[in-house]
Design a protein around this motif. Sequence first.
Motif, mmCIF file in Angstrom:
data_model
loop_
_atom_site.group_PDB
_atom_site.id
_atom_site.type_symbol
_atom_site.label_atom_id
_atom_site.label_comp_id
_atom_site.label_asym_id
_atom_site.label_seq_id
_atom_site.Cartn_x
_atom_site.Cartn_y
_atom_site.Cartn_z
ATOM 1 N N VAL A 147 0.710 -0.944 -0.114
ATOM 2 C CA VAL A 147 0.337 -0.245 0.334
ATOM 3 C C VAL A 147 0.942 1.487 0.288
ATOM 4 N N ARG A 148 2.367 1.429 0.810
ATOM 5 C CA ARG A 148 2.971 2.158 0.970
ATOM 6 C C ARG A 148 3.738 2.841 -0.053
ATOM 7 N N THR A 149 3.729 1.417 -0.518
ATOM 8 C CA THR A 149 4.808 1.490 -2.135
ATOM 9 C C THR A 149 4.131 2.023 -3.656
ATOM 10 N N SER A 150 2.648 1.620 -3.640
ATOM 11 C CA SER A 150 1.967 1.088 -5.143
ATOM 12 C C SER A 150 1.516 2.856 -5.084
ATOM 13 N N THR A 151 1.937 3.613 -6.281
ATOM 14 C CA THR A 151 0.851 4.506 -6.458
ATOM 15 C C THR A 151 0.121 4.437 -7.461
ATOM 16 N N LYS A 152 -0.734 3.197 -7.057
ATOM 17 C CA LYS A 152 -1.797 2.580 -8.354
ATOM 18 C C LYS A 152 -2.755 2.309 -6.703
ATOM 19 N N PRO A 153 -4.570 2.696 -6.846
ATOM 20 C CA PRO A 153 -5.139 1.810 -5.863
ATOM 21 C C PRO A 153 -4.722 0.444 -6.230
ATOM 22 N N VAL A 154 -5.681 0.171 -4.644
ATOM 23 C CA VAL A 154 -5.507 -1.342 -3.823
ATOM 24 C C VAL A 154 -6.215 -1.941 -3.216
ATOM 25 N N LEU A 155 -6.902 -3.081 -4.187
ATOM 26 C CA LEU A 155 -8.373 -3.697 -3.488
ATOM 27 C C LEU A 155 -6.965 -5.093 -2.218
ATOM 28 N N VAL A 156 -7.877 -5.077 -0.995
ATOM 29 C CA VAL A 156 -6.990 -5.927 -0.390
ATOM 30 C C VAL A 156 -8.909 -6.813 -0.796
ATOM 31 N N ALA A 157 -8.157 -8.262 -0.733
ATOM 32 C CA ALA A 157 -9.024 -9.199 -0.868
ATOM 33 C C ALA A 157 -9.554 -9.723 0.367
ATOM 34 N N SER A 158 -11.082 -9.818 0.897
ATOM 35 C CA SER A 158 -11.254 -10.732 1.861
ATOM 36 C C SER A 158 -11.125 -12.139 1.754
ATOM 37 N N ARG A 159 -11.947 -12.769 2.740
ATOM 38 C CA ARG A 159 -11.544 -14.335 3.278
ATOM 39 C C ARG A 159 -12.403 -14.908 2.050
ATOM 40 N N ALA A 160 -12.928 -14.934 1.613
ATOM 41 C CA ALA A 160 -13.940 -14.788 0.255
ATOM 42 C C ALA A 160 -15.156 -14.122 -0.087
ATOM 43 N N PHE A 161 -14.553 -14.142 -1.649
ATOM 44 C CA PHE A 161 -15.350 -12.692 -2.683
ATOM 45 C C PHE A 161 -16.785 -13.727 -1.785
ATOM 46 N N GLN A 162 -17.474 -12.175 -2.186
ATOM 47 C CA GLN A 162 -19.532 -12.033 -2.176
ATOM 48 C C GLN A 162 -19.799 -11.247 -3.589
ATOM 49 N N PRO A 163 -20.554 -11.641 -3.725
ATOM 50 C CA PRO A 163 -20.927 -10.367 -5.007
ATOM 51 C C PRO A 163 -21.584 -8.967 -4.505
ATOM 52 N N VAL A 164 -20.493 -7.544 -5.791
ATOM 53 C CA VAL A 164 -20.552 -6.757 -4.781
ATOM 54 C C VAL A 164 -21.867 -5.682 -5.360
ATOM 55 N N LYS A 165 -22.985 -5.835 -4.339
ATOM 56 C CA LYS A 165 -24.165 -4.556 -4.623
ATOM 57 C C LYS A 165 -24.056 -3.168 -4.098
#
Length: 284
Positions: A147-165
Motif C-alpha cells: 500500500v505504501r509503495t504503490s501509486t495505484k489503487p489497491v484492492l485488499v481481498a477479504s477471506r472469500a469473495f461475495q458479489p458486490v452490490k
Amino acid sequence: MTKLIAFIDGSAYAHSVLDHAAWVATTIAASVDVVHVIGRRDLSSTPFDLSGSLELGARSSLLKELAEHDAQRAKLAQQRGRLIVDAGVQRLLQAGAPSAIGKLRTGDIVEAVQELEKEADLILIGKRGEAADFAELHLGSNLERVVRTSTKPVLVASRAFQPVKRFLVAFDGGPSVMKAINHIAAGKLFAGLEGHLVTAGRDTPEARGKLEAAANVLRSAGYTIHTHIEDGEAEKVIASHAEADHIDLLVMGAYGHSRIRSLFIGSTTAEMVRSVKRPVMLFR
C-alpha cells in the motif's frame, strides 16, 4: 485495455484475490497479470557461522552441500510458483476474464510492485498471506508495504469473495478519499451499485457541506448515494454502518487526516481493514 496486477501466494486468500480480480476484469474488460513473488528466504538455507569451528576440508564439504541444497530449494520454489500462477490463470479464464497471464518474480514484493505497476490500473492482494496468524487476524506482513509503495489503487481481498452490490466510502474530506470519489465517478467498476458515504465526527455545517459535495459528484454520475455523519471512533462508526447497510466493499484513503488517520498499520485504519470482513479498496 485496463490492466490488473493480482499478487497471490499459497495462502487461503489466493482464491479470493483471483475471484475479486475476475469480478473487476469481467466488469471493466481488463486483463490480469497473476504474479507470484518467490522471496529470498525461499531460495537459501539459514546461514551458518563456520568461522573457526571446522577443519578446512570439512568446511568446504559443508559449503558445497549447502550450495546444492539451495539450488534444489530454488528449483522447487520455481516449480511451486509456476503451479500457483498457472492455476490462477486458469481460474480467471474460467471465470470469464478477457485475458490473464502468469508471472514469476524473485526477490521482494515491493520490487515487483515498482516494476509491474507502471502499466497497471489496480493492484490486488490478500489481507493475509501464508505467514499470517489467522487465529489472531493479523494482517499480512506485505500488505502495508504494498500500500505504501504503490501509486495505484489497491484492492485488499477479504477471506472469500461475495458479489458486490453496495459500497461504502469512509469519507474524511482528505485528498486521497476525494481521489477515490473521482475514480468511482469516472470509472465503470461501480456502475449500478448503491453507495454510502460515511463521516465519523460531529455533524457540523462544514462537515455536512464536504460530504454532500462529494455525494453530488457521484449522484451526477448516476449513482444512488446515501450520506451519514455519526460521532464516534472512525473504525467503530464505519464498521457499524458496514453491517447495518449490508455493505459488500469498503472504499477509503490509505492516507487521510482527521479521525480516519494517515498511518495504515497500527492505526484506526489498520483496525478497520483487519476487523471488517469485507474487501477494502485503498487510494493514495
